[in-house]
Design an enzyme around this catalytic site. Structure first.
Site, PDB file in Angstrom:
ATOM      1  N   ASP A 208      -6.011  -0.819   1.958  1.00  0.00           N
ATOM      2  CA  ASP A 208      -6.889  -1.793   1.304  1.00  0.00           C
ATOM      3  C   ASP A 208      -8.169  -1.098   0.812  1.00  0.00           C
ATOM      4  OD1 ASP A 208      -7.390  -4.645   0.745  1.00  0.00           O
ATOM      5  OD2 ASP A 208      -9.061  -4.402   2.153  1.00  0.00           O
ATOM      6  N   GLU A 267      -4.384   1.014  -2.579  1.00  0.00           N
ATOM      7  CA  GLU A 267      -4.929  -0.022  -3.458  1.00  0.00           C
ATOM      8  C   GLU A 267      -6.269   0.515  -3.945  1.00  0.00           C
ATOM      9  OE1 GLU A 267      -6.931  -4.374  -3.767  1.00  0.00           O
ATOM     10  OE2 GLU A 267      -7.499  -2.875  -2.313  1.00  0.00           O
TER      11      GLU A 267
HETATM   12  C1  NOJ Z   1      -7.989  -6.314  -1.470  1.00  0.00           C
HETATM   13  C2  NOJ Z   1      -7.060  -7.340  -0.926  1.00  0.00           C
HETATM   14  O1  NOJ Z   1      -5.848  -7.288  -1.620  1.00  0.00           O
HETATM   15  C3  NOJ Z   1      -7.771  -8.653  -1.066  1.00  0.00           C
HETATM   16  O2  NOJ Z   1      -6.924  -9.745  -0.808  1.00  0.00           O
HETATM   17  C4  NOJ Z   1      -8.972  -8.646  -0.163  1.00  0.00           C
HETATM   18  O3  NOJ Z   1      -9.722  -9.834  -0.358  1.00  0.00           O
HETATM   19  C5  NOJ Z   1      -9.881  -7.459  -0.452  1.00  0.00           C
HETATM   20  N1  NOJ Z   1      -9.157  -6.241  -0.635  1.00  0.00           N
HETATM   21  C6  NOJ Z   1     -10.875  -7.238   0.662  1.00  0.00           C
HETATM   22  O4  NOJ Z   1     -10.236  -6.760   1.807  1.00  0.00           O
END
Ligand code: NOJ
Length: 547
Positions: A208, A267
């Protein structure tokens, strides 16, 4: 293919646990629910699942606010349920990826509680980013950084006597304080968390906010043109900084010490494929989501440019490209591509395009059912912090997170046990539209023209073609000629024996002359006419020995 690591060509199915299947009737999906539906996922023909966070969490951001990185939120089950799920998945040949949330913890994590209880300058506070405020009385945040969810990225601590204290950084919600990744304890802790899940048998991690871990230690204001949300430009004070890469090198040493193919998926919302490639250098992460592709509009030139630049940039570091159309943070692509029948036809064509490209792909639960974004959820059911932190200006992401319709004629459509008549509890945590009766997995499973049937056929064909050695070569564009209609067509081959043609326009287009005579249609996303023309918003897979 057999000796290529699985993650280089895997199709990974994203399981948004809250909304997948509810085994106990509390309205919230859970791990036993996922386990009970593993057969469906394996039947679809994917290679792995990625589970969104299921850890103990106050759910201020649907689980991306983790209070304990080594356990399961009771609503979602237990560690024993997790082990059974991994075991069940492995038995069906599915690998399992879990979500790692390293940028921030929950404000209820023991570390943050200890930080609040400790004094400024303490070791407890040094794990997070506490700073003094600016202005008289330190009443102003330390800088002008904004939260991705709206409002300032700083919240102030108040001492027991009510006086204002330090401020702490939260790039997301205030319930998600950012960790300080220059802190050795933070680094050691996450290495240990990785080992905890690896020792339980997971096959990978989705990272993340991988582009957010490092912050400029001087914490300067954002200079003009450097927005807080969205892809980051070079030199940003808290996105995509060089220092993050050392963290990933450390993690790669951990996974490389295991005697099996483990994959990291980043991500990282960065502006260009070249920036993304830096996360995928040989001693860093393995793959990354391709948001360039996801964000490209339904346009042949734009998609082709996104495909080319992704393949090229990642090839330079030896990483495979990946493709994604939807996830739990963006508007579902049936709706993004225009909604209704048009959006659905385009989404069908997009699925065949995505699954024909080299590398890996992600399928977000429900896209195989052609689910649209739910755009009319009432305010009082919304949970996304974006909705609250923008004062309702942004509706947030709940519309792509509505629980899946599995079967039956009315909500909860088999998502969980039906609540007793008149019961106020036990309903799905977000209401499902009544018209989803026509989109249930059960109904689509036996309909030859359904989206589910298309995904099953495409995924199985992709697998068998790869086993036969077709569809494994590099992408080579086929000349589609010129003119307004040809300009709407994308056509490519993958080595010998396989080609894909997509007509993104609405008018029928001629089959590219370069497509070998005798190429036969393997699969089409829509009607195939007798005249050899390709209908609008349609993709076709061709096979031929002579391609
Ligand atoms: C990316 C995640 O996919 C999202 O759902 C989340 O709100 C943010 N990162 C913060 O962790």
């Amino acid at each position: 293919m057999a000796d290529t690591p699985w993650w280089r060509h895997a199709v990974i199915y994203q399981v948004y646990v809250r909304s997948f299947a509810d085994s106990d009737g509390d309205g919230m999906g859970d791990l036993p629910g996922v386990r009970s539906r593993l057969g469906y996922i394996a039947d679809l023909g994917v290679d792995a699942i990625w589970l969104n966070p299921f850890y103990p969490s106050p759910q201020a951001d649907a689980g991306y606010d983790v209070a304990d990185y080594r356990d399961v939120e009771p609503t979602f089950g237990t560690l024993a349920d997790f082990d059974a799920l991994v075991d069940g998945a492995h038995r069906l040949g599915l690998r399992v990826i879990v979500d790692l949330v390293p940028n921030h913890t929950s404000d209820e994590h023991p570390w943050f509680r200890a930080a609040l209880a400790a004094a400024p300058g303490s070791a407890e506070r040094a794990r997070y980013l506490f700073r003094e405020g600016r202005g008289p009385g330190c009443d102003l945040p330390p800088n002008d950084w904004q939260s991705v969810f709206g409002g300032p990225a700083w919240a102030r601590v108040f001492e027991p006597d009510g006086s204002g204290g330090q401020w702490f950084l939260h790039l997301f919600a205030p319930e998600q304080p950012d960790l300080d990744w220059t802190n050795d304890e933070v680094r050691a802790e996450f290495e240990s968390i990785l080992r905890f899940w690896l020792d339980r048998g997971v096959d990978g991690f989705r990272i993340d906010v991988a582009h957010g871990l490092a912050k400029d230690p001087d914490m300067p204001d954002i200079v003009a043109g450097q927005q807080t949300s969205g892809p980051a430009r070079a030199g940003h004070p808290h996105w995509d900084r060089d220092e993050v890469h050392e963290v990933f090198r450390q993690w790669r040493r951990v996974t490389d010490s295991y005697d099996r193919d483990v994959a990291f998926v980043a991500e990282a919302w960065v502006e260009t494929p070249a920036q993304l490639a830096r996360y995928l250098r040989p001693d860093e992460l393995h793959t990354a989501f391709n948001f360039e592709f996801l964000l490209a509009p339904w346009d042949a030139a734009g998609l082709r440019a996104a495909i080319d630049s992704s393949i090229q940039a990642l090839a330079e570091v030896g990483a495979p490209p990946t493709w994604v159309l939807s996830n739990h943070d963006v508007v579902r692509h049936v709706t993004r591509y225009g909604g209704g029948d048009l959006g659905l036809r385009r989404a069908r064509a997009a699925a065949l395009l995505m699954l024909a490209l080299p590398g890996g792909a992600y399928v977000y639960q429900g896209e195989e059912l052609g689910l649209p974004q739910v755009i009319d959820l009432p305010d009082d059911v919304l949970q996304d912090p974006t909705f609250f932190r923008t004062g309702g200006v942004e509706r947030g992401r709940d519309g792509c997170r509505v629980p899946l319709p599995w079967s039956g004629e009315e909500p909860p459509f088999g998502f969980g046990p039906s609540p007793a008549p008149g019961a106020t509890v036990g309903h799905p945590w977000l209401p499902q539209p009544a018209e989803w009766a026509g989109l249930t997995a059960a109904r689509q499973a036996t309909a030859p023209d359904s989206m589910l049937t298309l995904y099953r056929q495409a995924l199985r064909l992709r697998r068998s073609l790869a086993e036969e050695g077709a569809m494994t070569g590099p992408l080579e564009w086929i000349d589609v000629g010129s003119g307004p209609i040809a300009g709407d067509v994308l056509a490519f081959r993958r080595g010998t024996g396989f080609a894909c043609v997509v007509n993104l326009g609405e008018e029928p287009a001629d089959t590219p002359a370069d497509l070998a005579l005798g190429a036969r249609v393997l699969l089409a996303s829509g009607d195939v006419g007798d005249d050899g023309r390709i209908q609008g918003s349609t993709a076709i897979w061709y096979g031929s020995d002579r391609l």
